[in-house]
Write a protein that holds these residues in place. Structure first.
Motif, PDB file in Angstrom:
ATOM      1  N   LEU A   9       0.850  -1.187   0.000  1.00 16.20           N
ATOM      2  CA  LEU A   9       0.000   0.000   0.000  1.00 16.20           C
ATOM      3  C   LEU A   9       0.884   1.235   0.000  1.00 16.20           C
ATOM      4  CD1 LEU A   9      -2.134  -1.587   2.739  1.00 16.20           C
ATOM      5  CD2 LEU A   9      -3.061  -0.945   0.530  1.00 16.20           C
ATOM      6  N   PRO A  10       0.442   2.316  -0.649  1.00 15.94           N
ATOM      7  CA  PRO A  10       1.306   3.490  -0.764  1.00 15.94           C
ATOM      8  C   PRO A  10       1.427   4.326   0.511  1.00 15.94           C
ATOM      9  CG  PRO A  10      -0.758   3.854  -1.912  1.00 15.94           C
ATOM     10  CD  PRO A  10      -0.772   2.430  -1.448  1.00 15.94           C
ATOM     11  N   ASP A  11       0.369   4.352   1.356  1.00  9.13           N
ATOM     12  CA  ASP A  11       0.417   5.219   2.536  1.00  9.13           C
ATOM     13  C   ASP A  11      -0.520   4.704   3.631  1.00  9.13           C
ATOM     14  OD1 ASP A  11      -2.128   5.891   1.624  1.00  9.13           O
ATOM     15  OD2 ASP A  11      -1.472   7.777   0.753  1.00  9.13           O
ATOM     16  N   ILE A  12      -0.518   5.405   4.764  1.00  7.02           N
ATOM     17  CA  ILE A  12      -1.311   5.009   5.933  1.00  7.02           C
ATOM     18  C   ILE A  12      -2.808   5.104   5.641  1.00  7.02           C
ATOM     19  CG2 ILE A  12      -1.867   5.602   8.333  1.00  7.02           C
ATOM     20  CD1 ILE A  12       0.848   4.410   8.203  1.00  7.02           C
ATOM     21  N   GLU A  13      -3.223   6.154   4.962  1.00  2.00           N
ATOM     22  CA  GLU A  13      -4.656   6.315   4.679  1.00  2.00           C
ATOM     23  C   GLU A  13      -5.188   5.176   3.808  1.00  2.00           C
ATOM     24  OE1 GLU A  13      -6.796   8.262   6.217  1.00  2.00           O
ATOM     25  OE2 GLU A  13      -5.017   8.788   7.366  1.00  2.00           O
ATOM     26  N   SER A  14      -4.427   4.789   2.834  1.00  2.00           N
ATOM     27  CA  SER A  14      -4.815   3.656   1.994  1.00  2.00           C
ATOM     28  C   SER A  14      -4.881   2.373   2.829  1.00  2.00           C
ATOM     29  CB  SER A  14      -3.820   3.494   0.854  1.00  2.00           C
ATOM     30  OG  SER A  14      -4.145   2.382   0.070  1.00  2.00           O
ATOM     31  N   ALA A  15      -3.945   2.216   3.739  1.00  3.40           N
ATOM     32  CA  ALA A  15      -3.953   1.042   4.618  1.00  3.40           C
ATOM     33  C   ALA A  15      -5.188   1.037   5.509  1.00  3.40           C
ATOM     34  CB  ALA A  15      -2.679   1.019   5.462  1.00  3.40           C
ATOM     35  N   ARG A  16      -5.575   2.200   6.013  1.00  5.15           N
ATOM     36  CA  ARG A  16      -6.788   2.282   6.852  1.00  5.15           C
ATOM     37  C   ARG A  16      -8.036   1.894   6.055  1.00  5.15           C
ATOM     38  NH1 ARG A  16      -4.879   6.977  10.020  1.00  5.15           N
ATOM     39  NH2 ARG A  16      -4.663   6.141  12.098  1.00  5.15           N
ATOM     40  N   ARG A  17      -8.150   2.431   4.842  1.00  4.86           N
ATOM     41  CA  ARG A  17      -9.318   2.104   4.015  1.00  4.86           C
ATOM     42  C   ARG A  17      -9.345   0.610   3.688  1.00  4.86           C
ATOM     43  NH1 ARG A  17      -7.506   6.664   1.377  1.00  4.86           N
ATOM     44  NH2 ARG A  17      -6.827   5.426  -0.410  1.00  4.86           N
ATOM     45  N   THR A  18      -8.187   0.045   3.429  1.00  9.45           N
ATOM     46  CA  THR A  18      -8.105  -1.377   3.122  1.00  9.45           C
ATOM     47  C   THR A  18      -8.495  -2.215   4.333  1.00  9.45           C
ATOM     48  OG1 THR A  18      -6.337  -0.919   1.556  1.00  9.45           O
ATOM     49  CG2 THR A  18      -6.610  -3.208   2.232  1.00  9.45           C
ATOM     50  N   LEU A  19      -8.037  -1.827   5.504  1.00  3.65           N
ATOM     51  CA  LEU A  19      -8.411  -2.534   6.736  1.00  3.65           C
ATOM     52  C   LEU A  19      -9.921  -2.474   6.940  1.00  3.65           C
ATOM     53  CD1 LEU A  19      -7.734  -4.033   9.351  1.00  3.65           C
ATOM     54  CD2 LEU A  19      -7.336  -1.794  10.419  1.00  3.65           C
ATOM     55  N   ASP A  20     -10.506  -1.304   6.714  1.00  2.00           N
ATOM     56  CA  ASP A  20     -11.966  -1.176   6.844  1.00  2.00           C
ATOM     57  C   ASP A  20     -12.686  -2.117   5.885  1.00  2.00           C
ATOM     58  OD1 ASP A  20     -11.662   0.712   8.816  1.00  2.00           O
ATOM     59  OD2 ASP A  20     -11.964   2.431   7.466  1.00  2.00           O
ATOM     60  N   ASP A  21     -12.216  -2.189   4.655  1.00  2.00           N
ATOM     61  CA  ASP A  21     -12.849  -3.083   3.685  1.00  2.00           C
ATOM     62  C   ASP A  21     -12.687  -4.546   4.074  1.00  2.00           C
ATOM     63  OD1 ASP A  21     -13.954  -1.172   2.034  1.00  2.00           O
ATOM     64  OD2 ASP A  21     -12.177  -1.042   0.751  1.00  2.00           O
ATOM     65  N   MET A  22     -11.531  -4.896   4.602  1.00  2.00           N
ATOM     66  CA  MET A  22     -11.329  -6.282   5.044  1.00  2.00           C
ATOM     67  C   MET A  22     -12.283  -6.614   6.190  1.00  2.00           C
ATOM     68  SD  MET A  22      -9.025  -7.625   3.095  1.00  2.00           S
ATOM     69  CE  MET A  22      -8.121  -8.942   3.876  1.00  2.00           C
ATOM     70  N   LEU A  23     -12.454  -5.684   7.115  1.00  2.00           N
ATOM     71  CA  LEU A  23     -13.367  -5.907   8.236  1.00  2.00           C
ATOM     72  C   LEU A  23     -14.814  -6.009   7.749  1.00  2.00           C
ATOM     73  CD1 LEU A  23     -11.799  -3.495  10.878  1.00  2.00           C
ATOM     74  CD2 LEU A  23     -11.663  -5.993  10.831  1.00  2.00           C
ATOM     75  N   LEU A  24     -15.177  -5.176   6.786  1.00  2.00           N
ATOM     76  CA  LEU A  24     -16.539  -5.237   6.233  1.00  2.00           C
ATOM     77  C   LEU A  24     -16.799  -6.547   5.492  1.00  2.00           C
ATOM     78  CD1 LEU A  24     -16.999  -1.580   4.955  1.00  2.00           C
ATOM     79  CD2 LEU A  24     -18.198  -2.683   6.849  1.00  2.00           C
ATOM     80  N   HIS A  25     -15.750  -7.172   4.987  1.00  2.00           N
ATOM     81  CA  HIS A  25     -15.887  -8.461   4.301  1.00  2.00           C
ATOM     82  C   HIS A  25     -15.591  -9.631   5.237  1.00  2.00           C
ATOM     83  CE1 HIS A  25     -16.096  -6.017   0.687  1.00  2.00           C
ATOM     84  NE2 HIS A  25     -16.635  -7.085   0.126  1.00  2.00           N
ATOM     85  N   ARG A  26     -15.754  -9.376   6.532  1.00  2.00           N
ATOM     86  CA  ARG A  26     -15.678 -10.402   7.583  1.00  2.00           C
ATOM     87  C   ARG A  26     -14.335 -11.112   7.687  1.00  2.00           C
ATOM     88  NH1 ARG A  26     -21.526 -12.848   6.362  1.00  2.00           N
ATOM     89  NH2 ARG A  26     -22.729 -11.052   7.030  1.00  2.00           N
ATOM     90  N   ILE A  27     -13.273 -10.379   7.459  1.00  2.00           N
ATOM     91  CA  ILE A  27     -11.929 -10.875   7.773  1.00  2.00           C
ATOM     92  C   ILE A  27     -11.564 -10.221   9.098  1.00  2.00           C
ATOM     93  CG2 ILE A  27      -9.516 -11.012   7.069  1.00  2.00           C
ATOM     94  CD1 ILE A  27     -11.424 -12.556   5.234  1.00  2.00           C
ATOM     95  N   GLU A  28     -11.407 -11.036  10.133  1.00  2.00           N
ATOM     96  CA  GLU A  28     -11.168 -10.511  11.470  1.00  2.00           C
ATOM     97  C   GLU A  28      -9.860  -9.721  11.531  1.00  2.00           C
ATOM     98  OE1 GLU A  28     -11.433 -13.531  14.484  1.00  2.00           O
ATOM     99  OE2 GLU A  28     -12.965 -14.587  13.333  1.00  2.00           O
TER     100      GLU A  28
END
Length: 166
Positions: A9-28
């Motif tokens: 990932l290029p930066d922290i903000e992108s990492a945060r958005r990706t983490l949110d998407d992973m959580l929304l797709h039920r990856i703990e």
């Protein structure tokens, strides 16, 4: 079984958005971790553990094998030269496994994870590595979702057959 997916990932903000998407797709959250080279991660981002960052597990396994072999050899020598019982081999093998695992894991704790060696240049250039352990049956679904929602990501690889336990 799980598959381990690596993404840059290029930066922290992108990492945060990706983490949110992973959580929304039920990856703990315990199955998603991040590593950065010289940029400290914020406290709300799950950072890769000590076991993942170092070669402790690999070192302990190698030390146990070498310790077991040396324990068997030492036990056999004790039987031959001192006429001890056959249980001597079991005892020396067990002691070899314990000592070998402990000693080599102490050494390996100071060594960066060799499985992640290919990722270190990108980490030093400011990229953030996301490591996600995904159920095998959902790998394609998660990869497609990440490719669709995060075009800024770069796929770093996949490692199959990660045990289910943490």
């Amino acid at each position: 079984m799980r598959h381990r997916l690596y993404y840059f990932l290029p930066d922290i903000e992108s990492a945060r958005r990706t983490l949110d998407d992973m959580l929304l797709h039920r990856i703990e959250q315990r199955h998603v971790r991040f590593m950065s080279g010289n940029t400290p991660l914020p406290p709300d981002m799950p950072e890769a553990s000590f076991l993942l960052k170092t070669d402790v597990l690999h070192g302990a396994a190698a030390g146990m094998v070498v310790g077991a072999l040396l324990g068997i050899a030492f036990g056999a020598l004790l039987i031959v030269y001192y006429d001890l019982g056959e249980a001597t081999v079991l005892v020396t093998t067990f002691i070899g496994i314990i000592f070998g695992g402990w000693a080599s894991s102490m050494v390996a704790a100071a060594v960066p994870n060799t499985q992640l060696k290919a990722f270190y240049p990108a980490l030093e250039n400011g990229k953030i590595l996301m490591i996600a352990d995904v159920p095998a049956r959902r790998v394609e679904e998660i990869e497609n979702m990440l490719a669709e929602r995060h075009p800024e990501m770069k796929f770093g690889g996949e490692e199959p057959h990660i045990p289910v336990f943490p």
